[in-house]
Design an enzyme around this catalytic site. Structure first.
Site, PDB file in Angstrom:
ATOM      1  N   LYS A  83      41.173  12.302  52.462  1.00 55.43           N
ATOM      2  CA  LYS A  83      41.791  11.123  51.854  1.00 55.43           C
ATOM      3  C   LYS A  83      42.857  10.606  52.794  1.00 55.43           C
ATOM      4  O   LYS A  83      43.412  11.372  53.592  1.00 55.43           O
ATOM      5  CB  LYS A  83      42.435  11.497  50.517  1.00 55.43           C
ATOM      6  CG  LYS A  83      42.652  10.327  49.578  1.00 55.43           C
ATOM      7  CD  LYS A  83      41.408  10.010  48.773  1.00 55.43           C
ATOM      8  CE  LYS A  83      41.584   8.818  47.882  1.00 55.43           C
ATOM      9  NZ  LYS A  83      40.436   8.639  46.989  1.00 55.43           N
TER      10      LYS A  83
HETATM   11  P1  NAD Z   1      41.964  -1.169  42.789  1.00 57.97           P
HETATM   12  O1  NAD Z   1      43.156  -1.313  43.629  1.00 57.97           O
HETATM   13  O2  NAD Z   1      40.758  -2.005  43.057  1.00 57.97           O
HETATM   14  O3  NAD Z   1      42.371  -1.410  41.241  1.00 57.97           O
HETATM   15  C1  NAD Z   1      43.400  -0.739  40.602  1.00 57.97           C
HETATM   16  C2  NAD Z   1      43.664  -1.426  39.266  1.00 57.97           C
HETATM   17  O4  NAD Z   1      44.674  -0.699  38.571  1.00 57.97           O
HETATM   18  C3  NAD Z   1      44.205  -2.858  39.397  1.00 57.97           C
HETATM   19  O5  NAD Z   1      43.698  -3.638  38.334  1.00 57.97           O
HETATM   20  C4  NAD Z   1      45.710  -2.669  39.252  1.00 57.97           C
HETATM   21  O6  NAD Z   1      46.365  -3.858  38.765  1.00 57.97           O
HETATM   22  C5  NAD Z   1      45.736  -1.559  38.223  1.00 57.97           C
HETATM   23  N1  NAD Z   1      46.986  -0.794  38.222  1.00 57.97           N
HETATM   24  C6  NAD Z   1      47.683  -0.319  39.276  1.00 57.97           C
HETATM   25  N2  NAD Z   1      48.785   0.320  38.851  1.00 57.97           N
HETATM   26  C7  NAD Z   1      48.770   0.252  37.497  1.00 57.97           C
HETATM   27  C8  NAD Z   1      49.618   0.711  36.482  1.00 57.97           C
HETATM   28  N3  NAD Z   1      50.757   1.364  36.771  1.00 57.97           N
HETATM   29  N4  NAD Z   1      49.276   0.474  35.185  1.00 57.97           N
HETATM   30  C9  NAD Z   1      48.150  -0.215  34.898  1.00 57.97           C
HETATM   31  N5  NAD Z   1      47.303  -0.685  35.805  1.00 57.97           N
HETATM   32  C10 NAD Z   1      47.604  -0.457  37.099  1.00 57.97           C
HETATM   33  O7  NAD Z   1      41.603   0.386  42.804  1.00 57.97           O
HETATM   34  P2  NAD Z   1      40.194   1.052  42.446  1.00 57.97           P
HETATM   35  O8  NAD Z   1      39.407   1.207  43.677  1.00 57.97           O
HETATM   36  O9  NAD Z   1      39.596   0.364  41.250  1.00 57.97           O
HETATM   37  O10 NAD Z   1      40.677   2.525  42.042  1.00 57.97           O
HETATM   38  C11 NAD Z   1      41.123   2.859  40.746  1.00 57.97           C
HETATM   39  C12 NAD Z   1      41.055   4.360  40.583  1.00 57.97           C
HETATM   40  O11 NAD Z   1      39.712   4.799  40.769  1.00 57.97           O
HETATM   41  C13 NAD Z   1      41.894   5.188  41.583  1.00 57.97           C
HETATM   42  O12 NAD Z   1      42.352   6.349  40.940  1.00 57.97           O
HETATM   43  C14 NAD Z   1      40.881   5.534  42.648  1.00 57.97           C
HETATM   44  O13 NAD Z   1      41.249   6.683  43.389  1.00 57.97           O
HETATM   45  C15 NAD Z   1      39.663   5.802  41.794  1.00 57.97           C
HETATM   46  N6  NAD Z   1      38.382   5.706  42.500  1.00 57.97           N
HETATM   47  C16 NAD Z   1      38.017   4.585  43.174  1.00 57.97           C
HETATM   48  C17 NAD Z   1      36.781   4.542  43.814  1.00 57.97           C
HETATM   49  C18 NAD Z   1      36.280   3.308  44.506  1.00 57.97           C
HETATM   50  O14 NAD Z   1      35.129   3.316  44.959  1.00 57.97           O
HETATM   51  N7  NAD Z   1      37.034   2.232  44.584  1.00 57.97           N
HETATM   52  C19 NAD Z   1      35.946   5.680  43.801  1.00 57.97           C
HETATM   53  C20 NAD Z   1      36.355   6.815  43.089  1.00 57.97           C
HETATM   54  C21 NAD Z   1      37.581   6.813  42.459  1.00 57.97           C
END
Ligand code: NAD
Length: 434
Positions: free
Chosen positions: A117
């Protein structure tokens, strides 16, 4: 050698709750499966970490130095794999915890990849496009010696997207003199990305929810029907949450609440997700969307719904607010959104948890497909990608519920046992160097 003289770590890893939770989860899985401590001790700490200073010139002409990290937790099964996070609270410990989860996730779903990561401690919303590009390029250059298609392959995470991956791929390629698309996944299609990658995590989350509903019915327990009588709330409306919302809407299941960092929306009759997405694309926030009531993020988490999907950040369901959580199925779209204490409480109340390493594995599965397609220079249709994704996720879900039934443990522990068991066998076969 006495443990008091040589403890496992000097403490550099343990400062974040995410890391501490990941270690506790590993310890629990290790106890239940009877893992040799010689193996579990090696898994409690990452293999390697690089901390870099990333200086860039801001648009106002000043120079600002950001802190960046890349952690490789375990590479027994293959090259490291894991996203790059741009977030103001990222730190070495959090990145190490996320890398550990990636190790177990890749192993659980049968990929020939290890866990890694990366991240930069920055608020991406404060950067211009030019500044974001400069930051991404300089960071790539600083970590360039430990990444590569055969070494460690970054992908998008919170605060980064396909454009950041394009800049990383270009920087890495410029420094070597030829195009090396395999250094990252989650790239734009035009430069070697995979069809279906952008949707894969959210899509996979929904596959696991469908499996959970069927599983509960097969046990004779009340489970959601996944039709218009079923209600869903989604915390986080980014790459994972918004796609999950779209997929659920297409199933004719009601998404009654969604939220982002600015706040949430509630409509008891179900939100029109395509319309919410259009509003979001235009306004870059959910705030002010007219066809719903405004709610806070805390209210969203405690909404009375059948299914809750925390898909934003870690540590949102804790001992403090677990009493207000009402959902019957909680699908961990985000990494580490439920603390261990809260998880135990929810499970004792009969909630069904779909653990992060299983629930959001769709992203890394299709990242793997992207990497494989790139290595072969032979690209698949989106239907093929989705079919293979569904198959891998179905097998992983089946394996986890079988382990849960065998050990009579929680779903999180079962998922970790599944991942650790494969890794354990691989580590024993490879032995200890020298
Ligand atoms: P992203 O940046 O696209 O979206 C994050 C979302 O969460 C946004 O809508 C943001 O406004 C919101 N957010 C941020 N802080 C917040 C808070 N304090 N309260 C409420 N909402 C909040 O990120 P993502 O890629 O969608 O990732 C989200 C989660 O999923 C993370 O934990 C990431 O590690 C995990 N994840 C992502 C992927 C991927 O392929 N993108 C894969 C596996 C896991």
């Amino acid at each position: 050698m006495s443990e008091t003289k040589y403890s496992l770590s000097s403490g550099i890893w343990d400062s974040s709750d995410l890391y501490k939770n990941a270690v506790l989860q590993l310890q629990e899985a290790a106890n239940v499966m009877g893992l040799d401590p010689n193996v579990s001790n090696r898994l409690m700490v990452p293999k390697r970490a690089l901390v870099v200073s990333v200086p860039i010139r801001l648009d106002d002409g000043s120079i600002r130095v950001f802190e960046g990290y890349r952690v490789q937790h375990n590479m027994t099964l293959g090259p490291g794999k894991g996203g790059i996070r741009f977030h103001p609270e990222v730190n070495l410990s959090e990145v190490a915890g996320l890398a550990m989860l990636m190790t177990f996730k890749c192993s659980l779903v049968g990929l020939p990849l290890g866990g890694a990561k990366g991240g930069i401690r920055v608020d991406p919303s404060q950067l211009s496009r030019q500044e974001a590009q400069a930051l991404t390029r300089r960071y790539t250059s600083e970590i360039n010696m430990i990444i590569g298609p055969d070494k460690d392959i970054p992908a998008p995470d919170v605060g980064t997207d396909a454009q950041h991956m394009a800049w990383m791929m270009d920087t890495f390629s410029q420094e070597r003199g030829f195009a090396i698309p395999g250094v990252v996944t989650g790239k734009p299609i035009e430069i070697g990305g995979s069809l279906g990658r952008a949707e894969s995590t959210g899509r996979g989350v929904v596959y696991t929810i469908q499996h959970a509903a069927k599983h509960l019915h097969s046990l004779g327990k009340p489970g959601p029907k996944m039709d218009s009588s079923t209600t869903v709330a989604i915390h986080g409306f980014g790459k994972v949450g918004a796609i999950a919302a779209q997929e659920i809407y297409q199933l004719n299941t009601k998404v009654v609440a969604v939220s982002d960092v600015g706040g949430g929306l509630y409509n008891k009759n179900g939100l029109n997700i395509p319309d919410v997405l259009k509003y979001m694309a235009k306004n870059r926030t959910l705030v002010g969307y007219p066809e719903a009531d405004a709610i806070t993020n805390d209210q969203l988490l405690s909404t009375h719904v059948d299914i809750l999907i925390p898909a934003a950040i870690d540590g949102v369901i804790t001992a403090k607010n677990v009493g207000s959580i009402n959902a019957k199925i909680i699908a961990e779209g985000a990494n580490g959104p439920i603390t261990n204490e809260a998880m135990k409480e929810l499970e004792s109340r009969g909630a069904f948890i779909i653990p992060d390493v299983l629930c959001n594995a769709g992203g890394v599965i299709v990242s793997y497909f992207e990497w494989v397609q790139g290595l072969q220079n032979f690209f698949w249709s989106e239907a093929e990608v989705n079919e293979k994704l569904a198959e891998v996720m179905a097998n992983a879900f089946k394996k986890v519920v079988e382990i849960q039934a065998t050990y009579k443990c929680g779903m999180k522990t079962a998922a970790l046992i599944s991942g650790v068991d494969r890794l354990n066998r691989a580590m024993l076969l490879r032995g200890l160097f020298p």
